[in-house]
Design a protein around this motif. Sequence first.
Motif, PDB file in Angstrom:
ATOM      1  N   ILE A 464       0.854  -1.186   0.000  1.00 27.46           N
ATOM      2  CA  ILE A 464       0.000   0.000   0.000  1.00 27.46           C
ATOM      3  C   ILE A 464       0.888   1.233   0.000  1.00 27.46           C
ATOM      4  N   ALA A 465       0.466   2.236  -0.765  1.00 26.65           N
ATOM      5  CA  ALA A 465       1.211   3.494  -0.811  1.00 26.65           C
ATOM      6  C   ALA A 465       0.261   4.653  -0.573  1.00 26.65           C
ATOM      7  N   SER A 466       0.732   5.670   0.165  1.00 28.13           N
ATOM      8  CA  SER A 466      -0.043   6.882   0.402  1.00 28.13           C
ATOM      9  C   SER A 466       0.938   7.979   0.801  1.00 28.13           C
ATOM     10  N   SER A 467       0.418   9.037   1.402  1.00 27.30           N
ATOM     11  CA  SER A 467       1.311  10.073   1.922  1.00 27.30           C
ATOM     12  C   SER A 467       0.791  10.550   3.266  1.00 27.30           C
ATOM     13  N   ILE A 468       1.705  10.773   4.204  1.00 22.22           N
ATOM     14  CA  ILE A 468       1.381  11.270   5.543  1.00 22.22           C
ATOM     15  C   ILE A 468       2.149  12.568   5.754  1.00 22.22           C
ATOM     16  N   ASN A 469       1.404  13.638   5.988  1.00 26.09           N
ATOM     17  CA  ASN A 469       2.010  14.958   6.158  1.00 26.09           C
ATOM     18  C   ASN A 469       2.926  15.304   4.980  1.00 26.09           C
ATOM     19  N   GLY A 470       2.484  14.948   3.760  1.00 28.62           N
ATOM     20  CA  GLY A 470       3.253  15.276   2.570  1.00 28.62           C
ATOM     21  C   GLY A 470       4.393  14.331   2.267  1.00 28.62           C
ATOM     22  N   LYS A 471       4.602  13.306   3.083  1.00 20.96           N
ATOM     23  CA  LYS A 471       5.699  12.354   2.862  1.00 20.96           C
ATOM     24  C   LYS A 471       5.127  11.020   2.372  1.00 20.96           C
ATOM     25  N   ARG A 472       5.803  10.390   1.407  1.00 21.23           N
ATOM     26  CA  ARG A 472       5.334   9.112   0.860  1.00 21.23           C
ATOM     27  C   ARG A 472       5.444   8.014   1.920  1.00 21.23           C
ATOM     28  N   ALA A 473       4.338   7.341   2.150  1.00 26.37           N
ATOM     29  CA  ALA A 473       4.310   6.250   3.125  1.00 26.37           C
ATOM     30  C   ALA A 473       3.953   4.963   2.395  1.00 26.37           C
ATOM     31  N   LEU A 507       5.947  -7.352   7.678  1.00 23.92           N
ATOM     32  CA  LEU A 507       5.456  -6.220   6.901  1.00 23.92           C
ATOM     33  C   LEU A 507       6.347  -5.030   7.222  1.00 23.92           C
ATOM     34  N   LEU A 508       6.927  -4.447   6.215  1.00 18.80           N
ATOM     35  CA  LEU A 508       7.825  -3.325   6.434  1.00 18.80           C
ATOM     36  C   LEU A 508       7.093  -2.012   6.170  1.00 18.80           C
ATOM     37  N   LEU A 509       7.247  -1.048   7.084  1.00 18.84           N
ATOM     38  CA  LEU A 509       6.633   0.273   6.955  1.00 18.84           C
ATOM     39  C   LEU A 509       7.736   1.300   6.771  1.00 18.84           C
ATOM     40  N   ALA A 510       7.644   2.073   5.691  1.00 16.01           N
ATOM     41  CA  ALA A 510       8.654   3.101   5.418  1.00 16.01           C
ATOM     42  C   ALA A 510       7.968   4.424   5.115  1.00 16.01           C
ATOM     43  N   ILE A 511       8.549   5.519   5.599  1.00 11.39           N
ATOM     44  CA  ILE A 511       8.041   6.869   5.335  1.00 11.39           C
ATOM     45  C   ILE A 511       9.187   7.723   4.825  1.00 11.39           C
ATOM     46  N   ASP A 512       8.941   8.363   3.705  1.00 15.16           N
ATOM     47  CA  ASP A 512       9.936   9.251   3.096  1.00 15.16           C
ATOM     48  C   ASP A 512      11.260   8.525   2.840  1.00 15.16           C
ATOM     49  N   GLY A 513      11.165   7.272   2.374  1.00 16.56           N
ATOM     50  CA  GLY A 513      12.359   6.519   2.000  1.00 16.56           C
ATOM     51  C   GLY A 513      13.128   5.923   3.150  1.00 16.56           C
ATOM     52  N   GLN A 514      12.619   6.019   4.372  1.00 15.56           N
ATOM     53  CA  GLN A 514      13.316   5.480   5.536  1.00 15.56           C
ATOM     54  C   GLN A 514      12.463   4.400   6.204  1.00 15.56           C
ATOM     55  N   LEU A 515      13.103   3.292   6.607  1.00 15.80           N
ATOM     56  CA  LEU A 515      12.393   2.236   7.323  1.00 15.80           C
ATOM     57  C   LEU A 515      11.951   2.761   8.683  1.00 15.80           C
ATOM     58  N   VAL A 516      10.664   2.668   8.969  1.00 15.20           N
ATOM     59  CA  VAL A 516      10.096   3.161  10.220  1.00 15.20           C
ATOM     60  C   VAL A 516       9.888   2.026  11.213  1.00 15.20           C
ATOM     61  N   GLY A 517       9.449   0.879  10.707  1.00 16.54           N
ATOM     62  CA  GLY A 517       9.192  -0.234  11.605  1.00 16.54           C
ATOM     63  C   GLY A 517       8.837  -1.494  10.838  1.00 16.54           C
ATOM     64  N   VAL A 518       8.768  -2.588  11.577  1.00 11.85           N
ATOM     65  CA  VAL A 518       8.407  -3.890  10.994  1.00 11.85           C
ATOM     66  C   VAL A 518       7.326  -4.521  11.864  1.00 11.85           C
TER      67      VAL A 518
END
Length: 699
Positions: A464-473, A507-518
């Motif tokens: 899934i792709a979206s944006s949070i506060n203008g950053k690609r999530a 499941l890997l979660l990344a925001i603005d090109g950085q890994l946030v959590g798994v």
Amino acid sequence: MKYSIVHSVPGRIRVSLHGKIPEDHAVALEEIISSEPFVTRCVAYPKTGTLAIRFCATDKYSLNDSRDAVLGTLSTLQREQIAAWKPTDSLALAPRPRHLFSQLARMTVWHFARRILLPQPIKTVLRLWHAIPFWRAALASLRARRLDVPVLDGAAIAMGFLQGKGSSAGSSMYLLHVGEAMEDYTQRRSESSLARSLMDIPSNARKLEGDVEIEVPIDDLNPGDVIIARLGDSIPVDGKVIDGYAEVNQSSLTGEPLAIPRAAGDSVYAGTAIEEGEIRILVTDDPNTSKVRSIMCMMEQAEALKSASQRRTERMADKLVPWNFLLAGIVALTTRNLTKTAAALMVDYSCALRLSGAIAVMAAQRESAKRGFIVKGSRFFEAIADADVIVFDKTGTLTAAEPSVCCVESYCDESTDEVLRFAACLEEHFPHPVARAVVNKALEEGLEHREKHAEVEYIVAHGIASSINGKRAVIGSEHFIVEDEGVVIPQKLLQKIHRKAAGSSPLLLAIDGQLVGVIYVEDPLKPDVAHVMSELKSLGFKRTVMLTGDNERTASKIAKLAGIDEYRADLLPEDKHAIIQQLQAEGYKVAMIGDGVNDGPALAAAHVSIAMSGGSAVAREAADIALVSDDLNALVDLRKLSRILVTRMKNGYRFTIAFNSLLLVLGIGGIIAPQVSSAAHNGSTIALSAFNARAFLPE
């Protein structure tokens, strides 16, 4: 309502209503009393004014309590209430056995009364008058250049008059009317029984109460309620879109394969599927009416989905009619005997071949619905019976329909709660089992996940792709995050994630090109899977294959535990599709079982496809067979039932050809009269249809 008890034993009671009951009141009484949860059957006898009621014990009622409740229902019923009763659907008006018996009795009484009481000239005029509909049907067929059963019937009746035997023609018409009545009754009862069994299958909807979304049975919805439907969902009721936008596949109703856009103000219909988007729907019609229409559409489409053997049989039935005429011509020329010629016209193969085959298929579909699977046409029974390779998706098919989150790791400044909150915020829009696991974990932890993102994009089989506060999530598999999205993860950290997974799915979660959590999702194997695989192999499947987009480690573990012969991991939808085509190119007949949007191409490519109950509506739309429950033992029943159906139809074909040929020989030989051969022919058709309507598998 006043009544008296005529007879009572445990589980059964007969009551008298003190006088005859009008037919419409009898139907109303049967339906009203049968709707009680403790009543298993209610039969009204209008002429005697009695009711026979069968009841049982339930969770809430003992057998005595059920009996008292039955009598209580009768006591409170008012004649005005019965007179005002209207059926909620056409299924309630299906013919009852008493309707057939009454019709046959009326036909028999009038036939013999005319024969005994009327003078000969009047009898002849009446017989000619009653023959006109038969001759009109025969002429219509001839004008259309068809030699079919109506032409045979018309010729046989005309032969009786040509012989100067009006009584013979009258008897022929009487027997034809009896046969038509019994065939029509058998067909309509079978259709009604199938439709009722499909109506009993439970289904749910997401109802909105304020800002709260709750899942409720469709039967609990009322006009004016608001429901929500998302990508992969089936629209459960007829309604009007009040908010949102979606691409809706309406092929089940219109046959149009392309999805159409639906936005505020547009109408949507039960049984259609959302391929993209999310909409809020105002319920406008009674949910039961919507469901009945969807079922009727499915049953009408079944005509176009007949098996090759059923179509061959019906074509053969049509082709045999001209041979009847040729035989009658040969008999007439060689014997100069009109009675023997009439015998060649009184027996045809078409009715038995067509009716008994259709009844067998409807009986199989009815039993299928009761056993946990819906088969959309007879050709899919045949395809399952012939398949020699069975292919499974993993998640939600072999593994539990409700996977769970076993661990959450944060690789940023945010807490694990925030990681889970972000993930649930994105995943709540999609009907995949893994998405539900993430949302359910957030609910268990009491984490509100109000939307902070922009429009969500679902990338099939990736994430899934979206944006949070203008950053690609983005959230999804390692392949999606690392290779497709280009998120850089140090090798040591990747190895740590792999070790931590240990058979679970990360499941890997990344925001603005950085890994946030798994988020690690545990997806345990369903119970009895290994036993089901063993049973399927014993029933003739040569290969069992698992296809999954999950990683190699998890796939290997699941395949070994399930007893599956071979597996492929890290697959995209196009990879699954290609593997199905490869198996087919090797000469295998492939059955495919899946549950997700990403399984759609593979399901469509297989010889026969099966969708899991918890899967998306898109998968169920693409599939030929839909499972009602998550119990894979239904696949074993499906294979057995399909094989019995194929055998039953073949045996029915052989019996029809042999028995009717025998009748022709006996009739042409002068051993039996044409009327006797006609009665035996019609009787064998009804008997074969009743035989084919029997249960396929033991209870």
